[in-house]
Structures are given as C-alpha cells and as structure tokens.
Enzyme design. Structure first.
Site, PDB file in Angstrom:
ATOM      1  CB  CYS A   9      47.700  37.538   7.942  1.00  0.00           C
ATOM      2  SG  CYS A   9      47.984  37.680   6.184  1.00  0.00           S
ATOM      3  CB  SER A  14      47.110  41.647   5.063  1.00  0.00           C
ATOM      4  OG  SER A  14      47.517  41.035   3.884  1.00  0.00           O
ATOM      5  CG  HIS A  55      51.042  45.024   4.569  1.00  0.00           C
ATOM      6  ND1 HIS A  55      50.866  44.190   3.498  1.00  0.00           N
ATOM      7  CD2 HIS A  55      52.377  45.019   4.815  1.00  0.00           C
ATOM      8  CE1 HIS A  55      52.041  43.712   3.120  1.00  0.00           C
ATOM      9  NE2 HIS A  55      52.975  44.199   3.905  1.00  0.00           N
ATOM     10  CG  HIS A  67      42.757  39.093   7.504  1.00  0.00           C
ATOM     11  ND1 HIS A  67      43.816  39.758   8.038  1.00  0.00           N
ATOM     12  CD2 HIS A  67      43.245  38.322   6.513  1.00  0.00           C
ATOM     13  CE1 HIS A  67      44.914  39.407   7.387  1.00  0.00           C
ATOM     14  NE2 HIS A  67      44.606  38.532   6.461  1.00  0.00           N
ATOM     15  CB  CYS A  72      44.136  34.693   5.458  1.00  0.00           C
ATOM     16  SG  CYS A  72      45.081  35.763   4.350  1.00  0.00           S
TER      17      CYS A  72
END
Ligand code: COD
Ligand code: ZN
Ligand code: ZN
Length: 375
Positions: free
Chosen positions: A47, A49, A52, A68, A175
């Site tokens: 993902c 994130s 990130h 996640h 997610c």
C-alpha cells in the site's frame, strides 16, 4: 511439531533506515503474550502508506517491519485470547477495535483510541517488540507488520474471516479496498440515482467507484490527470472520465456544468489540497457531500471560505472507510464471497514475497494498482 510457545525463526523484510530498499533477513518472532495472536502470513498487499514509511512521510522508528494489508492463519494465541484460535483464517487490522473506548462505544466512530497511527510507538500494547534481528529489537508498524512470514498482533487488531475466502484477494479488505469502498457506502452514504465525482483513479479511487456503484449511483464521473487510468475506472463502474488538463476552466466548474449545478457526492482520493478544494467546490452547494480520503502532508494547513459550508454542504473525512474494523471486515469478506463487489480488477501484479522491492518499484512508477506478495 507444534511451534506454540516457541520462538519462530523466519524471513522478514526489514527496513533498516529511511530511503533504503527492504532487506530480506532472518528474524526471530517471540511467542504471543497475553491477549496477543501470532499469525503465519499467507499474502500481503503493498500500500502507498508502506512507501510513506520508506520516504519518511509517515513517521516510524527504525529498524522496522512494515506492511498492513494482509491475510494469514493463526499459528498460536497468548493467554486470555478468546475470539480466535490456531488455524483460523484472519486479516490483521491497522486500526484496532478495542470495543471499550469512547470511539468504539459510539455507533459511528471507528478510529479506536488504541490505534497506533496518531502516536506510533512501534511496539505491542505493552511497549515491547516481538521481533529481533541480528540480536537487535525490530519495531512494529501500525500493530500489523505483515512483511514477515510470521507476525504478532493484539487480539483487538485481528478479524476472523470465512475459512473459504481466498486470502490472495481478500487481503485488500485489510486496507485499500475498504478505505475507498467505505468512503462511498459508509461515510458519504451515497444514494440511489445520485451523481458522484471521484478524484484520483488509483486503487483506492477505484474502490470508491465500486462503492458508488454498489450504492446505486446513476452517474459516476472519474477525474484523473492520467488518461491511462480511465479504462479500468470504466470497467469497475465509472460512467464518464475526465482529465482536468483537457479544460481551460477549473475542473470544479466543468463538473458543476456536467451535473447541472453540482454533484451529490464527491471524493478526494489523491491527497492534495488543491484537489480537496476542487472536490468540495464541485459538490452541490446546499446538499452536496464531499469526502476527503487522501492523506496530505500533515505540516500544511488548508484555508477555506466558511460560506462554502454555510450554504449547506457537508465536508467529511475518514480512515478505513469509516468502518469499525473487527465488526466490518468479516462482513465485507462475506459480501465479497456473495459477489457483491469485485476485487480482481484492483490486483495487477502477484509476486513472491522475496521480490518485495520489485513490488515497490511497480508502485512508485505508477505501473501497478495493487501488487500482492505471496509467502
Ligand atoms: N488531479 C487529478 N488526478 C490526480 C492529480 C490531480 N491533480 N494528481 C494525481 N492524480 C491521480 C494520479 O494520476 C493517480 O491515478 C491517482 O491520482 C492517485 O492514485 P495512487 O495510485 O497514487 O493512489 P492510491 O489510490 O493507491 O491511494 C491514494 C490515497 C490518496 C488514498 C493514498 O495515497 C492515501 O493517502 N492513503 C491514506 C488513506 C488512509 O486511510 N491511510 C491509512 C492506511 S493506508
Ligand atoms: Zn476502542
Ligand atoms: Zn494502507
């Protein structure tokens, strides 16, 4: 031979520092303590994130095991765990649902106060880590750390799902899919026959379109500066797609004209202030609802004229599509099994776990929607 109660040695993708590739390492995963669950990972998605964490947009301690959005099987449980047992198929939850805090007790709240997003400690609830590598503790990420053959999560951060569900698909419910889909069906509460505009046609934006369609929207207008995204958006339910760069006037005016005065529902699924304002402005001034889904840089503020809301518009935002995680994930999996929505269009690449860096390259180059890693 049972591994319960023993330290498990396995492979994990460790991020030693910012801006570095993931390194596949031998790690030790300690047994779950009270109210914890050890999971054998089967699949994990990549993902935005997670990237990130690599580039520092999301704060993390290092070294860390990120990830996640995953699916796995319970290997063993700690003392006092009652809601899952070894052998159960599960999805780890990056927002827990403790069931006891004021948010969990409220019928609409989903941002459980036990979440690890606001103040990332990088540990389990008791303040310690279950991972070590080369003799050093390795930090957890969002209470999930799915880039590992085994992980340990809190019982409040795991949902038991249908044993027949295909983990290589339903992991997206952990997610990306749920974030977009819920923004339409749960946060905006899109109505039958309505007109919707979705800004940003990545995996999350496509999931918002799937949600708008499931809720019965009559018109779903996709907005993206990359026209290569249009075909897939139409495949999942967009009725029209537009590129802001094809117009002289601001995109909100184009959408107001297309919809005869403003759309009923708009979604910002990019994470930029400019498009958040455009999404707000394109929705009908008296009854339009605009939802912020994308995360922008936390250091920047956005100013707006309050008249935009005084006329009646609603401006909202939510994490994880506004869904209470433990309650909703099993239901969403059941809905997928009942063919209420597709997940296949979101999965563009499947790679073995060891090729995790290749998966991130695909994400960064915009070539993938979702890459699924298999263990
Ligand atoms: N106008 C129109 N489209 C644009 C513009 C623009 N100015 N700039 C970029 N785009 C398009 C891009 O071409 C791209 O197609 C799309 O926007 C963005 O897609 P992706 O593939 O980069 O991103 P997604 O769909 O995977 O995710 C987007 C989010 C913004 C949702 C994501 O980055 C994010 O912020 N996620 C956090 C939300 C959340 O709940 N996080 C918790 C755990 S993940
Ligand atoms: Zn809670
Ligand atoms: Zn995510």
């Amino acid at each position: 031979m049972s591994t319960a109660g023993k330290v498990i040695k396995c492979k994990a993708a460790v991020l030693w520092e910012l801006q570095k590739p993931f390194s596949i390492e031998d790690v030790e995963v300690a047994p779950p303590k009270a109210h914890e669950v050890r999971i054998k990972m089967v699949t994990t998605g990549i993902c935005r994130s997670d990237d990130h964490v690599v580039n520092g947009t999301i704060f993390s301690h290092f070294p860390v095991i990120a990830g996640h959005e995953a699916g796995g099987i319970v290997e063993s449980v700690g003392e006092g765990v009652t809601t899952v047992k070894p052998g159960d198929k599960v999805i780890p939850l990056f927002i827990p649902q403790c069931g006891k805090c004021s948010t969990c007790k409220h019928p609409e709240g989903n941002y459980c106060l036990k979440n690890a997003m606001g103040m990332p400690r990088g540990t389990m609830q008791d303040g310690t880590s279950r991972f070590t590598c080369k003799g050093k503790p390795v930090y957890h990420f969002l209470g999930t750390s799915t880039f590992s053959q085994y992980t340990v999560v809190n019982e409040i951060s795991v949902a038991k799902i249908d044993a027949a569900a295909p983990l290589e698909k339903v992991c997206l419910i952990g997610c990306g899919f749920t974030t977009g889909y819920g923004s339409a069906v749960k946060v905006a509460k899109v109505t039958q026959g309505s007109t919707c505009a979705v800004f940003g046609l990545g995996g999350v934006g496509l999931s918002a379109i799937i949600g708008c369609k499931a809720a019965g929207a009559a018109r779903i207008i996709g907005v993206d500066i990359n026209k290569d995204k249009f075909a897939k958006a139409k495949e999942v339910g967009a009725t029209e797609c537009i590129n802001p760069r094809d117009y002289e006037k601001p995109i909100q005016e184009v959408l107001q004209e297309m919809s005869g005065g403003g759309v009923d529902f708009s979604f910002e699924v990019i994470g930029q202030h400019e498009t958040m304002m455009a999404a707000l402005l394109c929705c009908q001034e008296s009854y339009g609802v605009s939802v912020i889904v994308g995360v922008s840089s936390s250091s920047q503020e956005l100013s707006m004229n309050p008249m935009l809301l005084l006329s009646g518009r609603t401006w909202k935002g939510a994490i994880f599509g506004g869904f209470k995680s433990r309650d909703s994930v099993p239901k969403l999996v059941a809905d997928f099994m009942a063919k209420k929505f597709p997940l296949d269009p979101l999965i563009t690449h499947v790679l073995p776990f060891e090729k995790i860096n290749e998966g991130f390259d695909l994400l960064r180059s915009g070539k993938s929607i979702r890459t699924i890693l298999t263990f």
